[in-house]
Design a protein around this motif. Structure first.
Motif, PDB file in Angstrom:
ATOM      1  N   LEU A   1      -2.686  11.573 -15.559  1.00  9.14           N
ATOM      2  CA  LEU A   1      -2.946  10.176 -15.419  1.00  9.14           C
ATOM      3  C   LEU A   1      -4.029   9.825 -14.199  1.00  9.14           C
ATOM      4  CD1 LEU A   1       0.686   9.022 -15.130  1.00  9.14           C
ATOM      5  CD2 LEU A   1      -1.058   8.612 -16.958  1.00  9.14           C
ATOM      6  N   LEU A   2      -4.443  11.056 -13.743  1.00  6.49           N
ATOM      7  CA  LEU A   2      -5.723  10.811 -12.732  1.00  6.49           C
ATOM      8  C   LEU A   2      -6.934  11.052 -13.496  1.00  6.49           C
ATOM      9  CD1 LEU A   2      -4.294  12.460  -9.454  1.00  6.49           C
ATOM     10  CD2 LEU A   2      -4.313  10.261 -10.096  1.00  6.49           C
ATOM     11  N   THR A   3      -7.039  11.446 -14.470  1.00  9.74           N
ATOM     12  CA  THR A   3      -7.992  11.293 -15.431  1.00  9.74           C
ATOM     13  C   THR A   3      -8.850  10.101 -15.828  1.00  9.74           C
ATOM     14  OG1 THR A   3      -7.083  11.645 -17.504  1.00  9.74           O
ATOM     15  CG2 THR A   3      -7.643  13.663 -16.461  1.00  9.74           C
ATOM     16  N   ARG A   4     -10.072  10.048 -16.247  1.00  7.50           N
ATOM     17  CA  ARG A   4     -10.362   8.652 -16.507  1.00  7.50           C
ATOM     18  C   ARG A   4     -10.327   8.106 -17.716  1.00  7.50           C
ATOM     19  NH1 ARG A   4     -14.796   6.260 -13.527  1.00  7.50           N
ATOM     20  NH2 ARG A   4     -15.576   4.850 -14.698  1.00  7.50           N
ATOM     21  N   HIS A   5      -9.966   9.140 -18.689  1.00  7.70           N
ATOM     22  CA  HIS A   5      -9.554   8.688 -20.037  1.00  7.70           C
ATOM     23  C   HIS A   5      -8.356   9.075 -20.484  1.00  7.70           C
ATOM     24  CE1 HIS A   5     -13.772   8.113 -20.567  1.00  7.70           C
ATOM     25  NE2 HIS A   5     -13.912   9.543 -20.147  1.00  7.70           N
ATOM     26  N   GLY A   6      -7.323   8.528 -21.312  1.00 13.89           N
ATOM     27  CA  GLY A   6      -6.171   8.714 -21.989  1.00 13.89           C
ATOM     28  C   GLY A   6      -6.029  10.146 -22.148  1.00 13.89           C
ATOM     29  N   THR A   7      -4.736  10.545 -22.437  1.00 13.51           N
ATOM     30  CA  THR A   7      -4.397  11.809 -23.027  1.00 13.51           C
ATOM     31  C   THR A   7      -3.661  11.858 -24.374  1.00 13.51           C
ATOM     32  OG1 THR A   7      -2.555  11.736 -21.466  1.00 13.51           O
ATOM     33  CG2 THR A   7      -4.311  12.748 -20.579  1.00 13.51           C
TER      34      THR A   7
ATOM     35  N   ALA B   1       0.707  -1.181  -0.108  1.00 15.46           N
ATOM     36  CA  ALA B   1       0.132   0.044   0.017  1.00 15.46           C
ATOM     37  C   ALA B   1       0.913   1.385  -0.038  1.00 15.46           C
ATOM     38  CB  ALA B   1      -0.950   0.040   1.094  1.00 15.46           C
ATOM     39  N   GLU B   2       1.973   1.272   0.573  1.00 19.10           N
ATOM     40  CA  GLU B   2       2.901   2.427   0.825  1.00 19.10           C
ATOM     41  C   GLU B   2       3.699   2.473  -0.645  1.00 19.10           C
ATOM     42  OE1 GLU B   2       5.660   1.445   3.798  1.00 19.10           O
ATOM     43  OE2 GLU B   2       4.096   2.033   5.541  1.00 19.10           O
ATOM     44  N   ALA B   3       3.929   1.331  -1.096  1.00 16.33           N
ATOM     45  CA  ALA B   3       4.341   1.655  -2.488  1.00 16.33           C
ATOM     46  C   ALA B   3       3.505   2.131  -3.555  1.00 16.33           C
ATOM     47  CB  ALA B   3       4.928  -0.038  -3.014  1.00 16.33           C
ATOM     48  N   TYR B   4       2.288   1.761  -3.531  1.00 16.80           N
ATOM     49  CA  TYR B   4       1.248   2.487  -4.226  1.00 16.80           C
ATOM     50  C   TYR B   4       0.981   3.798  -4.135  1.00 16.80           C
ATOM     51  CZ  TYR B   4      -2.927   2.842  -7.387  1.00 16.80           C
ATOM     52  OH  TYR B   4      -3.613   3.363  -8.263  1.00 16.80           O
ATOM     53  N   THR B   5       1.177   4.165  -2.701  1.00 16.81           N
ATOM     54  CA  THR B   5       0.977   5.544  -2.260  1.00 16.81           C
ATOM     55  C   THR B   5       2.156   6.397  -2.904  1.00 16.81           C
ATOM     56  OG1 THR B   5      -0.174   5.186  -0.204  1.00 16.81           O
ATOM     57  CG2 THR B   5       0.853   7.111  -0.482  1.00 16.81           C
ATOM     58  N   GLU B   6       3.429   5.975  -3.000  1.00 18.57           N
ATOM     59  CA  GLU B   6       4.286   6.410  -3.632  1.00 18.57           C
ATOM     60  C   GLU B   6       4.294   6.658  -5.065  1.00 18.57           C
ATOM     61  OE1 GLU B   6       7.872   4.380  -2.234  1.00 18.57           O
ATOM     62  OE2 GLU B   6       7.588   4.484  -0.127  1.00 18.57           O
ATOM     63  N   PHE B   7       3.722   5.589  -5.695  1.00 20.41           N
ATOM     64  CA  PHE B   7       3.471   5.793  -7.043  1.00 20.41           C
ATOM     65  C   PHE B   7       2.470   6.945  -7.366  1.00 20.41           C
ATOM     66  CE2 PHE B   7       0.714   4.910 -10.761  1.00 20.41           C
ATOM     67  CZ  PHE B   7       1.702   4.926 -11.761  1.00 20.41           C
ATOM     68  N   MET B   8       1.539   6.959  -6.649  1.00 28.30           N
ATOM     69  CA  MET B   8       0.578   7.947  -6.765  1.00 28.30           C
ATOM     70  C   MET B   8       1.329   9.454  -6.423  1.00 28.30           C
ATOM     71  SD  MET B   8      -2.056   6.680  -7.979  1.00 28.30           S
ATOM     72  CE  MET B   8      -3.192   7.753  -8.055  1.00 28.30           C
ATOM     73  N   ALA B   9       2.043   9.529  -5.548  1.00 32.92           N
ATOM     74  CA  ALA B   9       2.932  10.987  -5.579  1.00 32.92           C
ATOM     75  C   ALA B   9       3.585  11.270  -6.895  1.00 32.92           C
ATOM     76  CB  ALA B   9       3.859  10.735  -4.067  1.00 32.92           C
TER      77      ALA B   9
END
Length: 164
Positions: free
Chosen positions: A64-70, A46-54
């Motif tokens: 990358l936080l949007t629902r669709h691609g860019t 979970a910490e690794a995923y949190t670091e990824f989200m950072a």
């Protein structure tokens, strides 16, 4: 003589009562230790995923936080996006190998469900789906098959008409 008799009786009582009690305590402690190990494992993932989200937040221009691609990214942005997707897939594979692979208790299945939800969410992104074939090259076969199955399920679900 009487002292010897009572010592022998006590030794039998200890053997009959104490040994089974000690075994039960040992088994309960082993279960508790395994649960603590699983909790620590899940916490580290979970910490690794949190670091990824950072990292995702640091690269907000990639959306990358949007629902669709860019689709309108330049070459440098696509390269960073690819690196982040590769990092993410590595994290998913690590979670798969540590949590999914092996006997799935009800508790472990609940832990895995969170990771599957994350993975399904990313599979809904067009740019992630497009990158998957090359990202999955060289990955663990069971993991690759699992991801492709989820990708197929998400594709079928997206294609089917929504019920009112």
């Amino acid at each position: 003589m009487e002292l010897m008799f009572w010592l022998e009786v006590l030794s039998h009582v200890v053997t009959i009562v104490g040994l089974p009690f000690a075994l039960v305590v040992f088994i309960l402690e082993q279960r508790k230790a395994r649960r603590n190990e699983e909790d620590a494992l899940y916490q580290s993932l979970a910490e690794a995923y949190t670091e990824f989200m950072a990292l995702v937040l640091e690269h907000a221009d990639l959306k990358l936080l949007t629902r669709h691609g860019t689709p309108t990214l330049d070459d440098e942005q696509r390269e960073r996006q690819r690196a982040l997707f590769d990092t993410l897939l590595g994290l998913f594979e690590q979670a798969f190998m540590l949590v999914y692979d092996g006997p799935m208790t009800a508790r472990r299945a609940r832990l895995w469900q969170t990771w599957e939800d994350y993975l399904r969410g990313w599979c809904r992104r067009e740019d992630f789906r497009e990158a998957l074939p090359s990202l999955l090259e060289g990955e663990d076969r069971a993991f690759r098959d699992y991801v492709l199955r989820l990708l197929h399920e998400e594709t079928v679900q997206r294609a089917s008409p929504r019920a009112p």
